[in-house]
Motif scaffolding. Structure first.
Motif, mmCIF file in Angstrom:
data_model
loop_
_atom_site.group_PDB
_atom_site.id
_atom_site.type_symbol
_atom_site.label_atom_id
_atom_site.label_comp_id
_atom_site.label_asym_id
_atom_site.label_seq_id
_atom_site.Cartn_x
_atom_site.Cartn_y
_atom_site.Cartn_z
ATOM 1 N N LEU A 1 49.631 10.284 41.484
ATOM 2 C CA LEU A 1 49.406 9.414 43.006
ATOM 3 C C LEU A 1 50.321 10.635 43.986
ATOM 4 O O LEU A 1 50.065 10.931 45.176
ATOM 5 N N SER A 2 51.660 11.148 42.777
ATOM 6 C CA SER A 2 51.720 11.752 43.888
ATOM 7 C C SER A 2 51.725 13.183 44.043
ATOM 8 O O SER A 2 51.841 13.354 45.035
ATOM 9 N N TYR A 3 50.521 13.761 43.207
ATOM 10 C CA TYR A 3 50.049 15.047 43.282
ATOM 11 C C TYR A 3 49.291 14.741 45.441
ATOM 12 O O TYR A 3 48.879 15.486 45.889
ATOM 13 N N ALA A 4 48.284 13.842 45.246
ATOM 14 C CA ALA A 4 47.822 13.289 46.024
ATOM 15 C C ALA A 4 49.281 13.322 47.611
ATOM 16 O O ALA A 4 48.012 13.370 48.535
ATOM 17 N N ALA A 5 50.061 12.932 47.024
ATOM 18 C CA ALA A 5 50.908 12.772 48.391
ATOM 19 C C ALA A 5 51.354 14.031 49.296
ATOM 20 O O ALA A 5 51.582 14.024 50.126
ATOM 21 N N ALA A 6 51.569 14.701 47.824
ATOM 22 C CA ALA A 6 51.792 16.112 48.309
ATOM 23 C C ALA A 6 51.474 16.505 49.055
ATOM 24 O O ALA A 6 51.334 17.545 49.801
ATOM 25 N N HIS A 7 49.381 16.613 48.671
ATOM 26 C CA HIS A 7 48.770 16.928 49.332
ATOM 27 C C HIS A 7 48.737 16.750 50.559
ATOM 28 O O HIS A 7 48.032 17.909 51.816
ATOM 29 N N ILE A 8 48.178 15.321 51.205
ATOM 30 C CA ILE A 8 48.057 14.709 52.241
ATOM 31 C C ILE A 8 49.416 16.085 53.073
ATOM 32 O O ILE A 8 49.369 15.925 54.185
ATOM 33 N N GLY A 9 50.768 15.688 52.273
ATOM 34 C CA GLY A 9 51.319 16.115 53.318
ATOM 35 C C GLY A 9 51.473 17.959 53.503
ATOM 36 O O GLY A 9 52.389 18.489 54.292
ATOM 37 N N VAL A 10 50.649 18.622 52.833
ATOM 38 C CA VAL A 10 50.495 19.997 52.781
ATOM 39 C C VAL A 10 49.353 20.157 53.711
ATOM 40 O O VAL A 10 49.178 20.700 54.505
ATOM 41 N N GLU A 11 48.081 19.045 53.677
ATOM 42 C CA GLU A 11 47.093 20.036 54.428
ATOM 43 C C GLU A 11 46.892 18.841 55.497
ATOM 44 O O GLU A 11 46.014 18.901 56.027
ATOM 45 N N GLY A 12 47.398 17.333 54.951
ATOM 46 C CA GLY A 12 46.859 16.616 55.625
ATOM 47 C C GLY A 12 46.118 15.463 55.237
ATOM 48 O O GLY A 12 45.495 15.829 54.330
ATOM 49 N N ALA A 13 45.780 14.115 56.108
ATOM 50 C CA ALA A 13 44.653 13.412 55.712
ATOM 51 C C ALA A 13 43.575 13.492 56.996
ATOM 52 O O ALA A 13 43.302 12.644 57.699
ATOM 53 N N GLY A 14 42.158 14.110 56.817
ATOM 54 C CA GLY A 14 41.543 14.417 58.342
ATOM 55 C C GLY A 14 42.889 14.045 59.179
ATOM 56 O O GLY A 14 43.532 15.711 58.934
ATOM 57 N N ALA A 15 42.946 13.822 60.241
ATOM 58 C CA ALA A 15 43.873 14.507 61.409
ATOM 59 C C ALA A 15 45.147 13.858 61.513
ATOM 60 O O ALA A 15 45.875 14.615 61.830
ATOM 61 N N TRP A 16 45.852 13.337 60.802
ATOM 62 C CA TRP A 16 46.514 12.683 60.165
ATOM 63 C C TRP A 16 47.535 13.708 59.171
ATOM 64 O O TRP A 16 46.827 13.878 58.233
ATOM 65 N N ARG A 17 48.966 13.406 59.527
ATOM 66 C CA ARG A 17 49.845 14.270 59.017
ATOM 67 C C ARG A 17 50.858 14.175 59.621
ATOM 68 O O ARG A 17 51.516 13.716 60.560
ATOM 69 N N PRO A 18 51.958 13.657 58.131
ATOM 70 C CA PRO A 18 52.573 12.808 57.895
ATOM 71 C C PRO A 18 53.982 14.269 58.470
ATOM 72 O O PRO A 18 54.160 14.926 57.955
ATOM 73 N N ASP A 19 54.779 13.398 59.528
ATOM 74 C CA ASP A 19 56.241 13.590 59.297
ATOM 75 C C ASP A 19 57.350 13.864 58.605
ATOM 76 O O ASP A 19 57.641 14.585 58.114
ATOM 77 N N VAL A 20 57.105 12.453 57.672
ATOM 78 C CA VAL A 20 57.892 12.887 56.296
ATOM 79 C C VAL A 20 57.216 12.174 55.165
ATOM 80 O O VAL A 20 56.482 11.133 55.612
ATOM 81 N N ILE A 21 58.034 12.212 53.999
ATOM 82 C CA ILE A 21 56.874 11.321 52.842
ATOM 83 C C ILE A 21 57.870 10.328 52.544
ATOM 84 O O ILE A 21 59.156 10.626 52.139
ATOM 85 N N HIS A 22 57.282 9.058 52.295
ATOM 86 C CA HIS A 22 58.505 8.187 51.808
ATOM 87 C C HIS A 22 58.239 7.289 50.669
ATOM 88 O O HIS A 22 56.932 7.087 50.611
ATOM 89 N N GLY A 23 58.733 7.906 49.088
ATOM 90 C CA GLY A 23 58.508 7.610 48.464
ATOM 91 C C GLY A 23 59.259 6.221 46.697
ATOM 92 O O GLY A 23 59.991 6.526 46.950
ATOM 93 N N HIS A 24 58.621 5.860 46.611
ATOM 94 C CA HIS A 24 59.193 4.227 46.201
ATOM 95 C C HIS A 24 58.799 4.356 44.560
ATOM 96 O O HIS A 24 57.768 4.839 43.873
ATOM 97 N N ASP A 25 60.052 4.230 43.905
ATOM 98 C CA ASP A 25 60.716 4.257 42.284
ATOM 99 C C ASP A 25 59.569 5.908 41.727
ATOM 100 O O ASP A 25 58.549 6.497 42.234
ATOM 101 N N TRP A 26 59.748 5.974 40.278
ATOM 102 C CA TRP A 26 59.364 6.697 39.983
ATOM 103 C C TRP A 26 57.998 6.981 39.487
ATOM 104 O O TRP A 26 57.294 8.203 39.791
ATOM 105 N N GLN A 27 57.455 6.022 40.181
ATOM 106 C CA GLN A 27 55.591 6.416 40.584
ATOM 107 C C GLN A 27 55.466 7.265 41.529
ATOM 108 O O GLN A 27 54.200 8.485 41.710
ATOM 109 N N ALA A 28 56.427 7.159 41.825
ATOM 110 C CA ALA A 28 56.211 8.660 43.369
ATOM 111 C C ALA A 28 57.490 9.913 43.428
ATOM 112 O O ALA A 28 57.510 11.166 44.239
#
Ligand code: ADP
Length: 477
Positions: free
Chosen positions: A115-142
């Motif tokens: 889950l965390s790796y997928a989030a980081a991937h989106i943070g670097v490569e985006g998800a389609g055309a969407w790319r976050p400005d901030v990643i907000h993770g909750h608890d140890w799972q992130a």
């Protein structure tokens, strides 16, 4: 428009085991009026996949911790969700964290590293055309998001990470031999990052790697820096003191609205508590009574002080009070509660998880009990406030911040909303229940308590602004 990727292991109404799900589910709508667009990355559990109809595949992984995976962009229950569809990790029946024997799934480290790796991937490569400005993770799972961001971005110049602690009790620790399996850089396995007494610690990775850390009440933020509450992470948190804040949770005012609640309307109780109380007493097999009907809805664990309740309860029963309890959890507590119910006419216990019933309990109860030993925020006391169901709570964490104790001074100033007790012992709880009975016995005082409780703002407005400020701060730095 600020774009935020929220990374959560559960999210209401899709999949929920506790308060984290409520927060993850409520934040996007609370933030939208502030010009913040939040998408939520969630594991593709059966409960999530079964609700999907279509969706766009935005990321493909040939091998994500042992099998292929797809990230789907899809709207689910009004939320913009990115579903991490990795059948080898998430497509299994049962509890999302525990196997049939009640133990953690053995591959939990890989599941939530994914889950965390997928989030980081989106943070670097985006998800389609969407790319976050901030990643907000909750608890140890992130927790590993900053580690994977560092690896994928090739350094520290990457999208900022905000980390929220909902419960420090869960660390997501695993043995050092898992470094390779989890695709973590072993040269970063150090005490100032995510090494914790020789183990790999997901929560420590989040705490040390985040630009800002927050938890879900101010008092819990302070408590976390002490050995009593920090669960071993107090030193790490003290080191991050200048970046640590407390932002209290809100509740969804549409879902928890006594004026429109379908669970109340269904029974045609209108807004009247007396009628709702009678219905609830019948549902729990309780006789009518002159005393306060206390309700409790909770996971049944040591944290929640259920053993204290069992000891303190005879006090309130002797004065005509009653208890209706809904919960599930540790077997010994379930057994003890059922024994209590068979011993006392004034005690009704239902073991299970029942969202609709929890609404009827808030509607029909006179008081909501929350005797937690620690409580990062707590939600049921907030539901209670909104429904005029007076909270009786331990003086800790978010319970300290959201209830105003009916002290003589608070009563005189007409600001009291509930009863607090400290220390968190059975004796102090029993005294609090006696105080509750005294307050209940005076209809004027009781009506004032209920009115004050119902007036207290418990929505997201103030806290959504605080999260907006947190994102603005990490974007500036
Ligand atoms: P935690 O996250 O520690 O479990 P919270 O008070 O923050 O505690 O959140 C618990 C949430 O789960 C609340 O929304 C509560 O109403 C709900 N809940 C807990 N147990 C049950 C149950 N047995 N049936 C229905 N809802 C429950």
């Amino acid at each position: 428009m600020t774009k935020v990727l929220s990374v959560a292991s559960e999210c209401a109404p899709l999949v929920k085991t506790g308060g984290l799900a409520d927060v993850a589910g409520a934040l996007p709508a609370a933030l939208a009026p502030l010009g913040i667009e939040m998408r939520t990355l969630l594991p593709g559990y059966p409960a999530v996949l079964s609700g999907m109809n279509g969706g766009e595949a935005v990321v493909l992984f040939d091998d994500l911790f042992g099998g292929p995976a797809t990230i789907w962009a899809v709207e689910l229950a009004g939320l913009d969700v990115l579903v991490l569809d990795a059948p080898h990790l998430f497509d299994r029946a049962g509890n999302i964290y525990l196997n049939d024997e009640g133990h953690d799934w053995p591959d939990n480290p890989q599941r939530f590293a994914a889950l965390s790796y997928a989030a980081a991937h989106i943070g670097v490569e985006g998800a389609g055309a969407w790319r976050p400005d901030v990643i907000h993770g909750h608890d140890w799972q992130a927790g590993f998001v900053p580690e994977y961001l560092h690896g994928l971005a090739g350094g520290d110049d990457h999208v900022p990470f905000v980390f929220t602690i909902h419960n420090i009790a869960f660390h997501g620790n695993t043995g050092a031999e898992m470094l390779d399996t989890l695709m973590l850089d072993d040269w970063r396995f150090t005490a100032d990052r995510y090494e914790f007494w020789g183990q790999i610690s997901a929560i420590k990775a989040g705490l040390t790697g985040a630009a800002k850390v927050n938890t879900v009440s101010r008092t819990y933020a302070e408590e976390l820096m002490t050995p009593e509450f920090g669960m071993g992470m107090e030193g790490v948190l003290r080191a991050r003191k200048s970046d640590l804040t407390g932002i209290v949770n809100g509740i969804d005012l549409d879902v928890w609205d006594p004026a429109t609640d379908p669970e109340i309307a269904r029974y045609k109780t209108g807004k009247g508590k007396a009628k709702a109380k009678k219905i609830l007493q019948a549902e729990f097999g309780l006789p009518e009574s002159d005393g306060p009907l206390c309700v409790l809805v909770s996971r049944l664990t040591h944290q929640k002080g259920i053993d204290l309740l069992i000891e303190a309860l005879p006090n309130v029963l002797a004065r005509g009070g009653q208890l209706a309890l809904l919960g599930s959890g540790d077997t010994d507590l379930e057994v003890a509660l059922l024994a209590l119910a068979s011993r006392f006419d004034g005690v009704g216990v239902k073991i299970g998880y029942d969202e609709a019933l929890s609404h009827r309990m808030m509607a029909g109860g006179d008081a909501i009990l929350v005797p937690s030993r620690f409580e990062p925020c707590g939600l049921t006391q907030l539901y209670g406030l909104r429904y005029g169901t007076v909270p009786v709570v331990a003086l800790t964490g978010g319970l300290a911040d959201t209830v105003i104790n009916a002290s003589p001074a608070a009563l005189a100033m007409d600001v009291a909303t509930g009863v607090q007790f400290s220390p968190v012992t059975a004796d102090a709880f029993a005294n609090a229940l006696s105080r509750l009975c005294d307050l209940y016995a005076d209809p004027d005082v009781w009506a004032k308590l209920q009115r004050n409780a119902m007036k207290q703002p418990v929505g997201w407005e103030t806290s959504a602004k605080a999260y907006g400020d947190l994102y603005a701060q990490v974007l500036k730095s």
